[in-house]
Design an enzyme around this catalytic site. Structure first.
Site, mmCIF file in Angstrom:
data_model
loop_
_atom_site.group_PDB
_atom_site.id
_atom_site.type_symbol
_atom_site.label_atom_id
_atom_site.label_comp_id
_atom_site.label_asym_id
_atom_site.label_seq_id
_atom_site.Cartn_x
_atom_site.Cartn_y
_atom_site.Cartn_z
ATOM 1 N N SER A 1 106.463 64.897 54.456
ATOM 2 C CA SER A 1 107.328 64.762 53.282
ATOM 3 C C SER A 1 106.741 65.595 52.150
ATOM 4 O O SER A 1 105.564 65.981 52.202
ATOM 5 C CB SER A 1 107.384 63.287 52.856
ATOM 6 O OG SER A 1 107.969 63.119 51.579
ATOM 7 N N TYR B 1 103.332 54.976 50.979
ATOM 8 C CA TYR B 1 104.078 56.119 51.518
ATOM 9 C C TYR B 1 103.316 57.418 51.271
ATOM 10 O O TYR B 1 103.185 58.258 52.163
ATOM 11 C CB TYR B 1 105.456 56.169 50.852
ATOM 12 C CG TYR B 1 106.435 57.102 51.515
ATOM 13 C CD1 TYR B 1 107.176 56.682 52.620
ATOM 14 C CD2 TYR B 1 106.645 58.394 51.036
ATOM 15 C CE1 TYR B 1 108.093 57.540 53.228
ATOM 16 C CE2 TYR B 1 107.551 59.251 51.636
ATOM 17 C CZ TYR B 1 108.272 58.816 52.728
ATOM 18 O OH TYR B 1 109.177 59.664 53.334
#
Length: 283
Positions: A164, A177
């Protein structure tokens, strides 16, 4: 649907990139985690359409049924096998890999399954952190540990990991995350370091993608901020990006197919940063 709203993702067969590769045959198997929806579903369908026998695994069995239905709807040519599995359970991961090996030679692994939780470090629940770590970092390592020796025995293979923009920089209140995405890039490089040129690895870093997790946030955000759904996407989500458009899951699936192919044979330990200028530009 109004012009200010955002169209949901819609996978069409014409959107699937077709790649000529001698290893993209039914004798070779690709395992895809998180395949019950979003990027995982799209990737499983893309790989099957490119000729690979694809094992779609997820804890969500109903979602896996939906993946099979979507594959049938777009008339993919290859086979998709739904094998439910819990990424927090080693025995279940063992079983998925064993069953996959009965279908052909395991040559490709796509670690895509993910979770999100928003909280400050001070308030972050550690049981949620533990779950995210198991699903997003430990499971990719364990599945790689199971699959890499099998890949080597059959002439080499590839592990693709879903990273990401949060594996390049971080935003507040996403500590777990952020940590998982930086960690998955470390796993990617470690696989390359030990692959001896036979087994290789890559990661993919995107900005916002039209997954159910993201799309379900847009309407609520628009209502709470008193702006249109499109303004949420263009100004709030993609405010830092140069391309003011979210990616479709199938576009990410196409990147996995490219990364697995011989066209990407020099992509080893590297990251495909596909973020519309999100990370390396600013005003």
């Amino acid at each position: 649907m109004s012009e200010d709203s955002v169209e949901p993702a819609e996978l069409k067969r014409s959107d699937i990139m077709q790649i000529e590769d001698d290893r993209f045959t039914a004798d070779n198997v690709a395992i895809v985690t998180g395949a019950a929806s979003g990027i995982g579903r799209a990737t499983a369908i893309v790989l099957a359409e490119n000729g690979l026998t694809t094992v779609a695994t997820d804890v969500d069995e109903a979602g896996l049924d939906g993946t099979l239905e979507k594959a049938e709807e777009v008339a993919v040519e290859g086979e998709i096998h739904a094998l439910p599995g819990d990424l927090t359970d080693d025995d279940e991961m063992d079983a998925v890999v064993e069953e996959a090996a009965q279908l052909g030679d395991i040559r490709f692994l796509a670690n895509i399954a993910g979770m999100q939780h928003i909280d400050s470090i001070g308030d972050f629940p550690m049981d949620t952190y533990d779950m995210m770590h198991q699903v997003m970092l430990r499971a990719p390592l364990y599945l790689s540990k199971l699959c890499l020796p099998r890949m080597r025995e059959t002439g080499g293979g590839v592990v693709g990991n879903m990273a990401s923009v949060h594996g390049h920089y971080v935003t507040r209140d996403k500590v777990a995350y952020n940590m998982m995405k930086f960690g998955i890039r470390g796993l990617t490089r470690s696989i390359a370091a030990e692959g001896e040129g036979e087994n290789r690895s890559f990661s993919i870093s995107t900005g916002y993608v039209k997954t159910p997790l993201v799309m379900n946030q847009i309407e609520d955000s628009a209502e709470s901020r008193g702006i249109t759904e499109r303004e949420v996407v263009e100004d709030v989500m993609l405010g830092q990006a140069r391309t003011k458009e979210m990616m479709e899951p199938v576009e990410v699936g196409n990147l996995f197919a490219f990364g697995f192919s011989e066209n990407a044979r020099h992509l080893n330990g590297n990251d495909l940063l596909w973020d519309g200028g999100y990370t390396h530009t600013y005003e």
